[in-house]
Scaffold this motif. Sequence first.
Motif, PDB file in Angstrom:
ATOM      1  N   GLN A 196       0.847  -1.194   0.000  1.00 25.61           N
ATOM      2  CA  GLN A 196       0.000   0.000   0.000  1.00 25.61           C
ATOM      3  C   GLN A 196       0.877   1.237   0.000  1.00 25.61           C
ATOM      4  O   GLN A 196       1.008   1.922   1.004  1.00 25.61           O
ATOM      5  N   TRP A 197       1.492   1.483  -1.149  1.00 23.90           N
ATOM      6  CA  TRP A 197       2.308   2.682  -1.295  1.00 23.90           C
ATOM      7  C   TRP A 197       1.401   3.872  -1.570  1.00 23.90           C
ATOM      8  O   TRP A 197       0.249   3.710  -1.960  1.00 23.90           O
ATOM      9  N   PRO A 198       1.950   5.094  -1.419  1.00 25.96           N
ATOM     10  CA  PRO A 198       1.159   6.290  -1.736  1.00 25.96           C
ATOM     11  C   PRO A 198       0.683   6.265  -3.193  1.00 25.96           C
ATOM     12  O   PRO A 198       1.317   5.657  -4.061  1.00 25.96           O
ATOM     13  N   ARG A 199      -0.445   6.966  -3.407  1.00 29.97           N
ATOM     14  CA  ARG A 199      -1.042   6.988  -4.738  1.00 29.97           C
ATOM     15  C   ARG A 199      -0.733   8.327  -5.410  1.00 29.97           C
ATOM     16  O   ARG A 199      -0.730   9.368  -4.743  1.00 29.97           O
ATOM     17  N   PHE A 200      -0.458   8.262  -6.697  1.00 30.55           N
ATOM     18  CA  PHE A 200      -0.183   9.465  -7.491  1.00 30.55           C
ATOM     19  C   PHE A 200      -1.130   9.475  -8.692  1.00 30.55           C
ATOM     20  O   PHE A 200      -1.283   8.450  -9.357  1.00 30.55           O
ATOM     21  N   SER A 238      -4.264   6.424 -12.021  1.00 30.48           N
ATOM     22  CA  SER A 238      -3.348   6.674 -10.914  1.00 30.48           C
ATOM     23  C   SER A 238      -2.408   5.498 -10.784  1.00 30.48           C
ATOM     24  O   SER A 238      -2.602   4.443 -11.402  1.00 30.48           O
ATOM     25  N   ILE A 239      -1.391   5.696  -9.988  1.00 27.82           N
ATOM     26  CA  ILE A 239      -0.330   4.704  -9.849  1.00 27.82           C
ATOM     27  C   ILE A 239       0.137   4.731  -8.395  1.00 27.82           C
ATOM     28  O   ILE A 239       0.060   5.767  -7.748  1.00 27.82           O
ATOM     29  N   HIS A 240       0.601   3.595  -7.913  1.00 21.84           N
ATOM     30  CA  HIS A 240       1.197   3.569  -6.568  1.00 21.84           C
ATOM     31  C   HIS A 240       2.707   3.503  -6.698  1.00 21.84           C
ATOM     32  O   HIS A 240       3.224   2.802  -7.565  1.00 21.84           O
ATOM     33  N   TYR A 297      -7.375  -1.840 -11.088  1.00 23.73           N
ATOM     34  CA  TYR A 297      -7.230  -1.620  -9.643  1.00 23.73           C
ATOM     35  C   TYR A 297      -7.481  -0.139  -9.332  1.00 23.73           C
ATOM     36  O   TYR A 297      -8.097   0.203  -8.325  1.00 23.73           O
ATOM     37  N   HIS A 298      -7.001   0.740 -10.212  1.00 25.10           N
ATOM     38  CA  HIS A 298      -7.254   2.175 -10.011  1.00 25.10           C
ATOM     39  C   HIS A 298      -8.756   2.455 -10.005  1.00 25.10           C
ATOM     40  O   HIS A 298      -9.261   3.183  -9.149  1.00 25.10           O
ATOM     41  N   ALA A 299      -9.469   1.874 -10.978  1.00 21.80           N
ATOM     42  CA  ALA A 299     -10.920   2.121 -11.057  1.00 21.80           C
ATOM     43  C   ALA A 299     -11.607   1.635  -9.781  1.00 21.80           C
ATOM     44  O   ALA A 299     -12.493   2.299  -9.239  1.00 21.80           O
ATOM     45  N   ALA A 300     -11.183   0.474  -9.268  1.00 22.73           N
ATOM     46  CA  ALA A 300     -11.788  -0.059  -8.035  1.00 22.73           C
ATOM     47  C   ALA A 300     -11.461   0.835  -6.843  1.00 22.73           C
ATOM     48  O   ALA A 300     -12.307   1.057  -5.971  1.00 22.73           O
ATOM     49  N   GLU A 301     -10.238   1.354  -6.809  1.00 22.47           N
ATOM     50  CA  GLU A 301      -9.832   2.216  -5.685  1.00 22.47           C
ATOM     51  C   GLU A 301     -10.702   3.468  -5.585  1.00 22.47           C
ATOM     52  O   GLU A 301     -10.914   3.994  -4.490  1.00 22.47           O
TER      53      GLU A 301
END
Lengths: 176, 319
Positions: A5-9, A26-28, B90-94
């Motif tokens: 669970q890294w920060p999200r950008f 977005s990306i972690h 995974y982004h969409a689910a988040e």
Amino acid sequence: MSDTQWPRFYVFKQDVPDGPHLNCGSIHAPDIELALLNARDVFVRRPACVSLWVVPAEAIHRNPPAGEAEDQPQPPDTAEPFVVFLKADHRQPHQSAGEVEAVSAEQALALAEAERSGERWVELWVAPAASMLGSDPADQAAWFAPADDKPYRHGSFYHTETAMRQLMAGGSIDES
Amino acid sequence: MSEPANGRETQDQLAAFVARIARGEKIEPGDWMPDDYRRQLIRMISQHAHSEIVGMLPEGAWITRAPNLRRKMVLLAKVQDEAGHGEYLYHAAETLGVSRQEMIDDLLSGRAKYSNIFNYPTLTWADIGVIGYFVDGAAILNQTMLARCSYGPYARANIRICAEESFHMKQGKEMVIRLSQGSSEQRAMVQDAVNRWWWPTLMMFGPPDDESPNTPQLVRWGIKTRTNDELRQTFINNLVPELRAMGLSVPDPDLTFDEASGNWLPGAIDWDEFWRVVKGDGPVNRQRMAARRAAHDDGRWVRQAFEAYAQKQAGRQPA
């Protein structure tokens, strides 16, 4: 500490030289530099891209507010540039729409909103320009040109429809 | 009736929500939505994401055995795309409030499901062609529908995925065409792959409509616009004439063409097998999960190194 669970950008991609940067997802990542590298691998496996930005999720302030109180550090007394992202309607992602100078995110949102009085839009985001990282224009070719060399990543590279038509007509396929 | 549906959601809220969907509006992350809409989407999107990730395993095993450099580059690019598709999803689910960690934990612990099709083994090189042609072809039908779904982030993820999947399907179809027109050994190999993948691919669309309790709700909410049986029928109608033109047979002795509807009607699908595999008793369920867990464990030192580097850099920055 969790290692999944890294920060999200948030990632913004510019498709043409003078166009806006469009939010593409977005990306972690553990830090912003790696976020930019990951963003290229995830979102730019194909042309075209001229520039990428990554913005820490917690640096983005939205209007209308999301409803939860945000615990932000005291804003500096001096004004700094904030990048504005605009979601114009329900069918389009947020895209970059200029900058405003402000002492806080709240002020930046108010200024961005005032600039658009009378316009229709769904949501505004602002993020301090200092919080973001963008790809270096000098690296544009090294970063994005390799995607051009891989025509086999596109459906049009494969002549399956022609081959099927030849087979359906009872012939043999042209192997060229 | 205006009493709350479940304590928090009133009939007025639900009616306004359904009306938005009927007008063709996209629902976006901050918008009000029924709890069940959110729950169904989290279930669907995370399963879809897990499928992309687990889907790398059957094909990844063949990268080192690709017969030439062109096929190897194509397969590498395809497997890399699947990882990217997992990230989009995974982004969409988040955006619905579930964390990446929860989803990964659910996959690794076996609580979460992924597409049943990946619990079948890839025995020969022809399987790689048939997977692209059948499995990606079936996935495109489903994802083309989902690209129009009512939840904005999921719709946009599917639009991007569909554009890329067209390459996946076509590279597989090209292989199947070539093998079907090749030597007798190649023809036998590709027919064997067709025989093994046909039925599991038909099951990919999910249980028949009369045993699919979620479908009417998903249709009403604009998440699905076509039912499992409708999508399955489109797939069969597309594939049967093409396979026959290639000189390949469909492993279904009861397959008949219905003049009235223009449909190719399949024989009975073995839904007992489907449920057996869903419940964990497929040919390679255990191997797939063991490979996924091993990859997660083997990658731990890399994640730790990245994290240590990030902490060191942060410590260096002036306060």
